[in-house]
Design a protein around this motif. Structure first.
Motif, PDB file in Angstrom:
ATOM      1  N   ALA A 186      38.677  -9.508  50.239  1.00 35.28           N
ATOM      2  CA  ALA A 186      39.439  -8.454  50.900  1.00 35.28           C
ATOM      3  C   ALA A 186      39.303  -7.176  50.074  1.00 35.28           C
ATOM      4  O   ALA A 186      39.548  -7.179  48.865  1.00 35.28           O
ATOM      5  N   LYS A 232      34.307 -14.730  50.194  1.00 33.76           N
ATOM      6  CA  LYS A 232      35.294 -14.160  51.110  1.00 33.76           C
ATOM      7  C   LYS A 232      36.149 -13.204  50.293  1.00 33.76           C
ATOM      8  O   LYS A 232      36.801 -13.613  49.340  1.00 33.76           O
ATOM      9  N   GLY A 279      40.487  -3.259  49.605  1.00 36.31           N
ATOM     10  CA  GLY A 279      41.550  -2.323  49.943  1.00 36.31           C
ATOM     11  C   GLY A 279      41.216  -0.902  49.542  1.00 36.31           C
ATOM     12  O   GLY A 279      40.270  -0.644  48.787  1.00 36.31           O
ATOM     13  N   GLN A 316      37.007  -8.805  54.476  1.00 38.21           N
ATOM     14  CA  GLN A 316      38.202  -8.391  55.201  1.00 38.21           C
ATOM     15  C   GLN A 316      38.483  -6.937  54.826  1.00 38.21           C
ATOM     16  O   GLN A 316      38.739  -6.623  53.659  1.00 38.21           O
ATOM     17  N   ASP A 317      38.439  -6.056  55.804  1.00 39.82           N
ATOM     18  CA  ASP A 317      38.615  -4.630  55.557  1.00 39.82           C
ATOM     19  C   ASP A 317      40.100  -4.280  55.585  1.00 39.82           C
ATOM     20  O   ASP A 317      40.721  -4.224  56.638  1.00 39.82           O
ATOM     21  N   LEU A 318      40.668  -4.055  54.409  1.00 36.79           N
ATOM     22  CA  LEU A 318      42.071  -3.652  54.297  1.00 36.79           C
ATOM     23  C   LEU A 318      42.183  -2.245  53.715  1.00 36.79           C
ATOM     24  O   LEU A 318      43.112  -1.932  52.976  1.00 36.79           O
ATOM     25  N   GLN A 369      46.161 -10.202  47.078  1.00 34.76           N
ATOM     26  CA  GLN A 369      46.033  -9.973  48.514  1.00 34.76           C
ATOM     27  C   GLN A 369      44.711  -9.247  48.813  1.00 34.76           C
ATOM     28  O   GLN A 369      44.131  -9.433  49.877  1.00 34.76           O
ATOM     29  N   ILE A 370      44.292  -8.419  47.892  1.00 35.55           N
ATOM     30  CA  ILE A 370      42.951  -7.847  47.925  1.00 35.55           C
ATOM     31  C   ILE A 370      42.292  -8.158  46.588  1.00 35.55           C
ATOM     32  O   ILE A 370      42.979  -8.360  45.578  1.00 35.55           O
TER      33      ILE A 370
END
Length: 327
Positions: free
Chosen positions: A52, A50, A54, A80-82, A99-100
């Motif tokens: 993220a 999993k 960015g 997760q596409d940030l 966070q990413i």
């Protein structure tokens, strides 16, 4: 732009607070997926990962972020596409705070803006080695091998004028009549201590004696390209992978005396993620190796000039290069 100096401590506190809240508030959008093929066909699955991803908010970063997201989704990761984060400092703080866990970053940006060094290193390998070592030691961020592309400052002229004056290198400007030494620059570069004035001195045409002040126009970044194309100035400051280089058929002058720092882009991944999924190197490296200046100019132009979506541009290129097949 990405070369702005690092944010003040007050701004970083604001960013930190926002990052620790409910979310990063980006607008990543749709990420297509497919099946890995060609040199990526044997890459071990990323099932269980999993992650993220960015990016900053300008077109090149959006395209690169989508490329990474498509690859990882196609390999089985929960992505997760940030992408499309507002500003370099936001994405950097998001990475430091986990966070990413992945972003594409520029060697010169990290060295100057994030790690606090006054000037960049023109030699691409030396700049990469220095950034890779310091970022790993201080923040546990692992830089994979950089792409050939180098999104640095540069100067360009119209093809017509390049052929008329027989100029393809910055060192050749010194041989031109003073009346031909006209420049359009944007305000940040004009005022940097490693910017325009030191560059003129480096190339033997110092401000005042070599290039009269009346020969210089200071414009917004977008206006520089238009003014150069119209002939309002002979030489315009550009970013070397900008899509407008292609659309306006500009000739980028070779930095043959190696003034400009290296801004090669590379995948940067959190150490704890790469330790658990080392196959990310095998997934990203063959793709990164294909990202030349010419490729990014073409891909950027498809977004900036043609108005296409970054995700579509990224997917079409991956399919064309044989890395991914469509579902």
């Amino acid at each position: 732009m990405k070369r702005l100096v690092a944010a003040t401590s007050a701004l970083l506190l604001v960013l930190s607070a926002s990052l620790s809240g409910c979310g990063l508030g980006t607008s990543g959008g749709f990420v297509p997926t497919g099946a890995l093929q060609g040199p990526l066909a044997e890459v071990k699955s990323l099932d269980g990962l999993k992650i993220a991803i960015g990016s900053k908010s300008f077109q090149e970063q959006l395209i690169l972020g989508k490329i990474a997201a498509i690859l990882m989704r196609s390999a089985g990761a929960n992505v997760q596409d940030l992408t499309n984060m507002p500003g370099s400092d936001t994405s950097r703080q998001a990475m430091i705070q986990d966070q990413i866990q992945m972003a594409w970053e520029y060697t010169g940006t990290a060295w100057i803006s994030y790690l606090g060094h006054d000037t960049g290193i023109p030699d691409k390998q030396q700049q990469y080695d220095a950034v890779r070592k310091e970022d790993a030691q201080k923040y546990g961020l692992i830089w994979l091998k950089p792409a050939p592309m180098n999104n640095s400052y540069g100067f360009a002229m119209t093809r017509k004028e390049s052929e008329r004056l027989h100029v393809t290198k910055l060192s050749q400007v010194e041989s031109l009549p003073v009346k031909e030494r006209t420049f359009c620059v944007e305000s940040e570069f004009a005022n940097r201590n490693d910017g325009f004035e030191p560059m003129l001195k480096h190339y033997g045409i110092p401000l005042g004696s070599g290039v009269p002040r009346d020969n210089i126009r200071t414009l917004d970044t977008g206006a520089v390209y238009a003014a150069t194309n119209k002939g309002d100035c002979r030489f315009g400051e550009i970013f070397t992978t900008d899509g407008r280089i292609k659309s306006l058929d500009l000739v980028v002058l070779q930095d043959d005396k190696k003034y400009f720092p290296a801004y090669n882009v590379a995948p940067v991944i959190s150490k704890h993620v790469l330790d658990e999924y080392p196959q990310l190197r095998e997934l990203l490296q063959p793709v990164s190796d294909k990202l030349t200046d010419e490729v990014l100019i073409e891909l950027n132009a498809q977004v900036d000039v043609d108005g296409r979506e970054p995700a579509d541009v990224a997917m079409d290129w991956l399919v064309k290069e044989g890395f991914v097949s469509r579902d």
